[in-house]
Each structure stands twice: as C-alpha cells, then as structure tokens.
Design a protein around this motif. Structure first.
Motif, PDB file in Angstrom:
ATOM      1  N   THR A 100       0.837  -1.204   0.000  1.00  0.00           N
ATOM      2  CA  THR A 100       0.000   0.000   0.000  1.00  0.00           C
ATOM      3  C   THR A 100       0.868   1.249   0.000  1.00  0.00           C
ATOM      4  OG1 THR A 100      -0.142   0.140   2.418  1.00  0.00           O
ATOM      5  CG2 THR A 100      -1.887  -1.087   1.291  1.00  0.00           C
ATOM      6  N   VAL A 110       3.507   7.348   2.843  1.00  0.00           N
ATOM      7  CA  VAL A 110       4.114   6.194   3.496  1.00  0.00           C
ATOM      8  C   VAL A 110       3.910   4.980   2.588  1.00  0.00           C
ATOM      9  CG1 VAL A 110       4.157   4.684   5.507  1.00  0.00           C
ATOM     10  CG2 VAL A 110       3.681   7.138   5.778  1.00  0.00           C
ATOM     11  N   ARG A 112       4.297   0.986   2.193  1.00  0.00           N
ATOM     12  CA  ARG A 112       4.372  -0.151   3.098  1.00  0.00           C
ATOM     13  C   ARG A 112       4.551  -1.465   2.335  1.00  0.00           C
ATOM     14  NH1 ARG A 112       3.273   1.784   8.020  1.00  0.00           N
ATOM     15  NH2 ARG A 112       1.857   3.588   8.225  1.00  0.00           N
ATOM     16  N   ARG A 116       7.769  -3.483   6.823  1.00  0.00           N
ATOM     17  CA  ARG A 116       8.688  -2.402   6.460  1.00  0.00           C
ATOM     18  C   ARG A 116       7.909  -1.226   5.884  1.00  0.00           C
ATOM     19  NH1 ARG A 116      13.178  -5.098   2.725  1.00  0.00           N
ATOM     20  NH2 ARG A 116      14.351  -3.231   3.326  1.00  0.00           N
ATOM     21  N   SER A 117       8.469  -0.040   6.038  1.00  0.00           N
ATOM     22  CA  SER A 117       7.829   1.146   5.463  1.00  0.00           C
ATOM     23  C   SER A 117       8.887   2.189   5.122  1.00  0.00           C
ATOM     24  CB  SER A 117       6.793   1.738   6.426  1.00  0.00           C
ATOM     25  OG  SER A 117       7.415   2.240   7.599  1.00  0.00           O
ATOM     26  N   TRP A 118       8.551   3.040   4.174  1.00  0.00           N
ATOM     27  CA  TRP A 118       9.412   4.126   3.723  1.00  0.00           C
ATOM     28  C   TRP A 118       8.576   5.392   3.648  1.00  0.00           C
ATOM     29  CZ3 TRP A 118       9.327  -0.795   2.210  1.00  0.00           C
ATOM     30  CH2 TRP A 118      10.531  -1.504   2.202  1.00  0.00           C
ATOM     31  N   THR A 119       9.127   6.486   4.154  1.00  0.00           N
ATOM     32  CA  THR A 119       8.431   7.774   4.127  1.00  0.00           C
ATOM     33  C   THR A 119       9.041   8.643   3.038  1.00  0.00           C
ATOM     34  OG1 THR A 119       8.013   7.632   6.510  1.00  0.00           O
ATOM     35  CG2 THR A 119       7.802   9.803   5.490  1.00  0.00           C
ATOM     36  N   HIS A 287      -2.112  -1.110  -5.176  1.00  0.00           N
ATOM     37  CA  HIS A 287      -1.478  -0.587  -3.961  1.00  0.00           C
ATOM     38  C   HIS A 287      -1.663   0.921  -3.806  1.00  0.00           C
ATOM     39  CE1 HIS A 287       1.312  -0.347  -7.311  1.00  0.00           C
ATOM     40  NE2 HIS A 287       1.966   0.609  -6.692  1.00  0.00           N
TER      41      HIS A 287
END
Length: 354
Positions: A100, A110, A112, A116-119, A287
């Motif tokens: 997503t 964000v 996801r 794990r996630s990345w901004t 996503h």
C-alpha cells in the motif's frame, strides 16, 4: 525516520530511467522492486521470445541497448538491466513487494511492504502491467476439458505440437504466438474486433504519434489503451511462414466455451485442445487505492506523468509509457516533475513560516 525525496516502485525500464534522472537531479530516492533479481517483466517472458523477435529494446538512459541477435530476451535484457544497476550503483532494494501507499503526516506519503515502510515526499510508480494478466469471462470457460494458458505463462510452441489451439486476442502477442504455433500445430484465431494491420513502416515519428494518442486517453482519465491499439499490427519476417499457412485468417469472437471447443456466433463448434488467451494485461496499481487516484471514467487522469488527483504521485510504465516506446521519456519527465513539486512545496513552506 529517513524521509526520501522520492520512492520509485518498480525497477523495469521506466523505473530505472526514473532513478537515473532522479540521481542526475540530486534527489534522494530509493527504488523498491518486487522481483528477487533484475530485469523487470522481461525476466518472466517465454523462453522462445528472442532478441531477434523483439528487435532489441529501447536503451536505458546514457546506455546502448543490447544487440538484436538471437539470444533469449528473458536472459539478455535482465543481464543488461542488472549491469546497468550495478555500474551506476542505483539504489534498488529487492525483493520488496509494496502492498500500500497511503497518506502520512505533514503531506508525506508512506509506502508499506509487510512490516517495512518508507516515508517520502513523492512517489514514482513504475509497476507496469505484467503482474495483472487479464482473461475475459465467457460462459462455460470452467467446463473446458483442454488446457488454458495466458501469455504471461506461455510455455512455448513445442508444448502444443499436435494440438488444436484457439488463440484469443487482437494484439501483438497474439500475432507473435500464432507465428510460433502455426508451423507446428493447427491454430484458430479469434478476436473481438477485426485486426487493424499497419501498411507503412513504423518510424520514430509514428511511434511518437502513437504515444501521443494514448497520452490523450490518460489525460482525460480513461483507462489506458495499448500502444499497438493505435499503431496497428504488422507481420515480421519470422511470421511469414504462419501467414503462408493461413494462421492470420481471423474469426469473430466465440459466444461460449464448451468441454471440447468453442461455440461460434453461427452456431458451429470449433474443436480445441487448448485455448491461449493473448488478451493483455491491466495496470498493477491496486497498492495506490488508498490515494483515490481514479477518475469517474475508471482510469487515473495524468498531466504528463503527474496524477491530477495527487501531484505527489508520478506514474510511469502506465498508458503511453507501458511500452518501450515511451518508458525512457516518461522516466525523465517524472524526475523533473518531482523536482518541480519539491521546489513548489519548499516555496509554500517558506511562505507559511515567514
């Protein structure tokens, strides 16, 4: 948590092009790729598809394309992409299957993937279509006693030797499959509309005109059409034998599938041992659903590569850039659009704080 200027989702031709241009502009970014190895969709294509068949691919930025010899496309192109990533030290992480993309704090996004996630301030979506093969629904499909295949898993012509194959679809994949199948087995070609054959040479100008027509669709918010739908079809030298055998005599779409074949509009039953669905793909953009990018017409409206509904989002490998004709240009346009958005956001922030 680190905040990137951009996150690129997908490391096919369009994604690598975007990464190249983002780096040239000095923008901090990361590329997230779902595959375990380099090569984008090319690594998944059928073994019988050679570089000679596809006449090479458009070169990645500042790099020469592989020679159009007889090597397997699913080997040659991935090796080329892998060398490009390595030599330029592009920031590709894999395997990362993005699930997503959603709104974060302070106008950030964000991304996801599992835990794990990345901004990021912006997103460049380059997921293409390969992961979303499309098979239309017809009455009785589940009753068919033979095999059914889609282009995405085409096992090669030898698998079908001695079997009667109904090939469904009016695009380039159907033409290529018929070219391989007709010399080794009996084929029967059906399409929803009469195929449109190209009578002139496919020049760079014709390619740009085709891309412009598909761009107009996504600008209006319509679901993207394939580039070949506006360029028309053409037979290559390797398909001339299939043409001599009558493989490209098309028939209208069947009404239903039955256990031993397909029922035609005139009531006749065409026997079949296999059905090959060369019916294309749909954009892999599920996503992005939390961002509500789709227009009332069903597509994602774009201005260039920028999503009109959310200017933080760029789409490459979508619509006109879903083919090699427009992928490199789209990567460059997307990177510059990211740069402009970031400059505008910085200007707004400075004005608000003064």
């Amino acid at each position: 948590m680190r905040t990137y200027d951009a996150v690129v989702v997908g490391a096919g031709q369009a994604g690598l092009s975007a990464s190249y241009h983002l780096r040239r502009l000095g923008l901090d970014h990361v590329v997230l790729d779902a595959d375990a190895t380099a090569g984008g969709a090319w690594q998944h294509r059928w073994d019988s598809l050679t570089m000679h068949d596809v006449h090479g691919v458009a070169a990645l930025p500042d790099s020469a394309a592989p020679a159009g010899d007889a090597g397997r496309a699913n080997v040659v192109v991935p090796a080329y992409f892998a060398a490009y990533e390595r030599e330029l030290d592009l920031p590709v992480l894999r395997p990362v299957a993005v699930e997503t993309v959603e709104d974060g704090p302070d106008d950030l996004l964000v991304v996801r993937a599992g835990a794990r996630s990345w901004t990021t301030r912006t997103l460049v979506n380059a997921t293409g279509t390969w992961r979303r093969p499309f098979v239309p629904r017809y009455p009785g499909t589940e009753t068919f006693r033979g095999e059914q295949w889609h282009t995405v898993a085409f096992p090669g012509p030898e698998h079908f030797r001695g079997r009667r194959v109904v090939v469904v679809g009016g695009g380039a994949s159907a033409v290529q499959h018929l070219g391989e199948l007709a010399p080794v087995t009996d084929t029967f070609w059906v399409t929803r509309r009469e195929p449109v054959w190209r009578s002139d040479d496919f020049t760079p100008d014709r390619g740009r005109e085709a891309v412009a027509l598909v761009e107009e669709r996504v600008r209006r918010g319509l679901p993207p059409a394939s580039v070949v739908s506006v360029t028309g079809l053409a037979l290559r030298p390797q398909e001339q034998e299939a043409a001599r055998l009558g493989a490209y005599e098309w028939h209208p779409m069947f009404l239903a599938v039955e256990p031993d074949g397909v029922r035609m509009p005139d009531g006749t039953l065409e026997p079949a041992d296999a059905i090959l669905w060369a019916t294309g793909f749909r954009p892999a953009v599920a996503h992005l659903a939390p961002l509500h990018l789709r227009s009332e017409l069903g597509g994602i409206r774009l201005d260039g590569t920028t999503a009109v509904a959310d200017q933080r989002v760029q789409l490459v490998g979508y619509g006109p850039s879903a083919s090699t004709i427009g992928a490199n240009r789209a990567g460059r346009v997307a990177a510059r659009s990211v740069q402009r958005y970031l400059a505008s956001a910085q200007s707004r922030s400075s004005a608000a704080s003064s």
